[in-house]
Each structure stands twice: as C-alpha cells, then as structure tokens.
Motif scaffolding. Structure first.
Motif, mmCIF file in Angstrom:
data_model
loop_
_atom_site.group_PDB
_atom_site.id
_atom_site.type_symbol
_atom_site.label_atom_id
_atom_site.label_comp_id
_atom_site.label_asym_id
_atom_site.label_seq_id
_atom_site.Cartn_x
_atom_site.Cartn_y
_atom_site.Cartn_z
ATOM 1 N N GLN A 1 23.701 16.090 54.299
ATOM 2 C CA GLN A 1 24.888 16.851 54.135
ATOM 3 C C GLN A 1 25.088 17.833 55.193
ATOM 4 O OE1 GLN A 1 26.832 16.377 51.810
ATOM 5 N NE2 GLN A 1 27.839 18.359 51.370
ATOM 6 N N VAL A 2 26.321 17.902 55.902
ATOM 7 C CA VAL A 2 26.715 18.913 56.856
ATOM 8 C C VAL A 2 26.919 20.379 56.320
ATOM 9 C CG1 VAL A 2 28.032 19.569 58.893
ATOM 10 C CG2 VAL A 2 27.549 17.105 58.276
ATOM 11 N N GLN A 3 26.174 21.344 56.856
ATOM 12 C CA GLN A 3 26.671 22.566 56.351
ATOM 13 C C GLN A 3 27.395 23.542 57.507
ATOM 14 O OE1 GLN A 3 22.992 24.891 55.269
ATOM 15 N NE2 GLN A 3 24.161 25.377 53.361
ATOM 16 N N LEU A 4 28.349 24.101 56.941
ATOM 17 C CA LEU A 4 29.100 25.071 58.026
ATOM 18 C C LEU A 4 29.303 26.434 57.460
ATOM 19 C CD1 LEU A 4 32.263 22.407 58.431
ATOM 20 C CD2 LEU A 4 30.499 23.154 59.882
ATOM 21 N N VAL A 5 28.855 27.344 58.246
ATOM 22 C CA VAL A 5 28.664 28.401 57.931
ATOM 23 C C VAL A 5 29.764 29.618 58.693
ATOM 24 C CG1 VAL A 5 27.248 30.502 57.399
ATOM 25 C CG2 VAL A 5 26.367 28.262 56.861
ATOM 26 N N CYS B 1 31.323 29.724 63.752
ATOM 27 C CA CYS B 1 30.962 28.743 62.870
ATOM 28 C C CYS B 1 29.817 28.310 63.293
ATOM 29 C CB CYS B 1 32.097 27.843 62.635
ATOM 30 S SG CYS B 1 31.676 26.339 61.876
ATOM 31 N N ALA B 2 28.684 28.436 62.510
ATOM 32 C CA ALA B 2 27.413 27.668 62.713
ATOM 33 C C ALA B 2 27.207 26.195 61.970
ATOM 34 C CB ALA B 2 26.198 28.315 62.405
ATOM 35 N N SER B 3 26.911 25.102 62.640
ATOM 36 C CA SER B 3 26.820 23.860 61.793
ATOM 37 C C SER B 3 25.276 23.404 62.068
ATOM 38 C CB SER B 3 27.621 22.897 62.814
ATOM 39 O OG SER B 3 27.081 21.527 62.488
ATOM 40 N N SER B 4 24.994 22.538 61.018
ATOM 41 C CA SER B 4 23.716 21.925 61.077
ATOM 42 C C SER B 4 23.770 20.600 61.507
ATOM 43 C CB SER B 4 23.074 22.103 59.460
ATOM 44 O OG SER B 4 24.000 21.170 58.878
ATOM 45 N N ILE B 5 24.611 19.920 62.196
ATOM 46 C CA ILE B 5 24.704 18.568 62.472
ATOM 47 C C ILE B 5 24.093 18.510 63.751
ATOM 48 C CG2 ILE B 5 27.016 18.571 63.799
ATOM 49 C CD1 ILE B 5 25.708 16.008 61.407
ATOM 50 N N TYR C 1 39.522 31.964 56.786
ATOM 51 C CA TYR C 1 39.449 31.224 58.127
ATOM 52 C C TYR C 1 38.014 30.182 57.860
ATOM 53 C CZ TYR C 1 42.773 33.678 60.371
ATOM 54 O OH TYR C 1 44.121 34.237 60.913
ATOM 55 N N TYR C 2 38.458 29.047 58.168
ATOM 56 C CA TYR C 2 37.363 27.974 57.834
ATOM 57 C C TYR C 2 37.239 27.029 59.314
ATOM 58 C CZ TYR C 2 38.538 28.572 52.990
ATOM 59 O OH TYR C 2 38.608 29.183 51.805
ATOM 60 N N CYS C 3 36.271 26.494 59.466
ATOM 61 C CA CYS C 3 35.969 25.490 60.606
ATOM 62 C C CYS C 3 35.475 24.257 60.019
ATOM 63 C CB CYS C 3 34.766 26.114 61.587
ATOM 64 S SG CYS C 3 33.082 26.009 61.069
ATOM 65 N N ASN C 4 35.923 23.035 60.892
ATOM 66 C CA ASN C 4 35.610 21.938 60.257
ATOM 67 C C ASN C 4 35.729 21.026 61.517
ATOM 68 O OD1 ASN C 4 34.947 19.666 58.449
ATOM 69 N ND2 ASN C 4 36.086 20.567 56.840
ATOM 70 N N ARG C 5 34.818 19.727 61.423
ATOM 71 C CA ARG C 5 35.169 18.831 62.235
ATOM 72 C C ARG C 5 36.489 17.868 61.808
ATOM 73 N NH1 ARG C 5 31.857 12.974 61.951
ATOM 74 N NH2 ARG C 5 33.308 11.846 63.303
ATOM 75 N N VAL C 6 37.445 17.546 63.013
ATOM 76 C CA VAL C 6 38.492 17.024 62.318
ATOM 77 C C VAL C 6 38.457 15.265 63.225
ATOM 78 C CG1 VAL C 6 39.958 19.106 62.408
ATOM 79 C CG2 VAL C 6 39.600 17.997 64.539
ATOM 80 N N ASN C 7 39.287 14.455 62.601
ATOM 81 C CA ASN C 7 39.624 13.149 63.050
ATOM 82 C C ASN C 7 40.651 13.196 64.002
ATOM 83 O OD1 ASN C 7 41.800 13.081 61.183
ATOM 84 N ND2 ASN C 7 40.691 11.845 60.065
ATOM 85 N N GLY C 8 41.071 11.804 64.425
ATOM 86 C CA GLY C 8 42.009 11.840 65.204
ATOM 87 C C GLY C 8 43.276 12.120 64.658
ATOM 88 N N ASN D 1 32.606 18.422 54.341
ATOM 89 C CA ASN D 1 33.031 19.461 53.217
ATOM 90 C C ASN D 1 33.017 20.859 53.721
ATOM 91 O OD1 ASN D 1 32.539 17.543 51.097
ATOM 92 N ND2 ASN D 1 30.242 17.983 51.214
ATOM 93 N N TRP D 2 33.955 21.736 53.143
ATOM 94 C CA TRP D 2 34.238 23.016 53.580
ATOM 95 C C TRP D 2 33.173 23.977 53.130
ATOM 96 C CZ3 TRP D 2 38.179 23.509 56.709
ATOM 97 C CH2 TRP D 2 39.360 22.484 56.373
ATOM 98 N N GLY D 3 32.891 24.891 54.383
ATOM 99 C CA GLY D 3 32.264 25.973 54.156
ATOM 100 C C GLY D 3 33.047 27.174 53.361
ATOM 101 N N GLN D 4 32.125 28.332 53.240
ATOM 102 C CA GLN D 4 32.749 29.368 52.201
ATOM 103 C C GLN D 4 34.071 30.149 52.888
ATOM 104 O OE1 GLN D 4 29.982 29.742 54.288
ATOM 105 N NE2 GLN D 4 30.719 31.660 55.209
ATOM 106 N N GLY D 5 34.088 29.941 54.223
ATOM 107 C CA GLY D 5 35.042 30.717 55.180
ATOM 108 C C GLY D 5 34.763 32.020 55.181
ATOM 109 N N THR D 6 35.654 32.835 56.285
ATOM 110 C CA THR D 6 35.272 34.087 56.384
ATOM 111 C C THR D 6 36.660 34.737 56.309
ATOM 112 O OG1 THR D 6 34.493 35.689 57.865
ATOM 113 C CG2 THR D 6 35.731 33.807 58.949
ATOM 114 N N GLN D 7 36.948 35.797 55.449
ATOM 115 C CA GLN D 7 37.887 36.546 54.976
ATOM 116 C C GLN D 7 38.494 37.447 56.507
ATOM 117 O OE1 GLN D 7 40.168 36.509 52.152
ATOM 118 N NE2 GLN D 7 41.626 37.532 53.790
ATOM 119 N N VAL D 8 39.658 37.221 56.959
ATOM 120 C CA VAL D 8 40.280 38.242 57.713
ATOM 121 C C VAL D 8 41.275 38.877 57.424
ATOM 122 C CG1 VAL D 8 41.506 38.352 59.943
ATOM 123 C CG2 VAL D 8 39.520 36.882 59.711
#
Length: 118
Positions: free
Chosen positions: A1-5, A22-26, A93-100, A107-114
């Motif tokens: 399970q990938v974690q995004l923070v 954004c930090a990833s565990s992958i 604001y959220y980060c994620n891997r994207v496909n083509g 899965n989404w992380g908790q995001g960070t509020q701006v």
C-alpha cells in the motif's frame, strides 16, 4: 500500500509563497509520472502540475509562471513551489502518481490546505 504524505500548506496573504512537499513510500518512485492536484470547496479536484521521470514539467494555464513542480528521486519526494498566490488558489493540495491519461493511480493522502486571504 503506497503512502503519500503532503505537507507545507498554510494561511498566506495574496502575493505570498509556500513550498508544498509530498513524501512517498514507493521503492521505484523514480519510474513514475507524478502530479499535484487541488480541490477547492464545492469544486472537482483538478490537476495543476505534472512531472515526468525525466523531470519534464507541465502546468495548467492558471498556474503557469507561478507554480514550479520538482522531484527528488533519492528522497522520493515531489515538491510544488507556489508563488504569487491568489485567493482562487485556496484549496486542499494533493499529490499522486498519474497514468498516461493524467488519471490518479494511487489512493489519496490527506492533502495539505492552502488558504490565501488578507
């Protein structure tokens, strides 16, 4: 399970700046296209910046010249420098891997509020 923070958000006045991270565990983070998304209240989540494994970048028109996406594959992080902030940049604001097709993959992380407000 990938974690995004995600981190780095906050309350800033118009014209101000923040650096989001954004930090990833992958383990093979360097192989992936990564992106930052944002979601304003009552709005759909939108992709604002993307970075390829070779660090080529793309931006939505509304943030071009103000936002800069970057990555550090050794640290498995992707950052978003946001400058000249406007009230309409207020969002989570959220980060994620994207496909083509620029669809989020993990899965989404908790995001960070701006919040941009005077």
């Amino acid at each position: 399970q990938v974690q995004l923070v995600e981190s780095g958000g906050g309350l800033v006045q118009p014209g101000g700046s923040l650096r989001l991270s954004c930090a990833s565990s992958i383990s093979n983070f360097r192989d992936y296209y990564m992106a930052w998304f944002r979601q304003a209240p009552g709005e759909q989540r939108e992709l604002v910046a993307k970075i390829t494994p070779g660090s080529k970048t793309e931006y939505v028109d509304s943030v071009k010249g103000r936002f800069t996406i970057s990555r550090d594959d050794a640290k498995k992080t992707v950052d978003l420098q946001v400058n000249s902030l406007k009230p309409e940049d207020t969002a989570v604001y959220y980060c994620n891997r994207v496909n083509g097709a620029n669809f989020p993959v993990w899965n989404w992380g908790q995001g960070t509020q701006v919040t941009v407000s005077s």
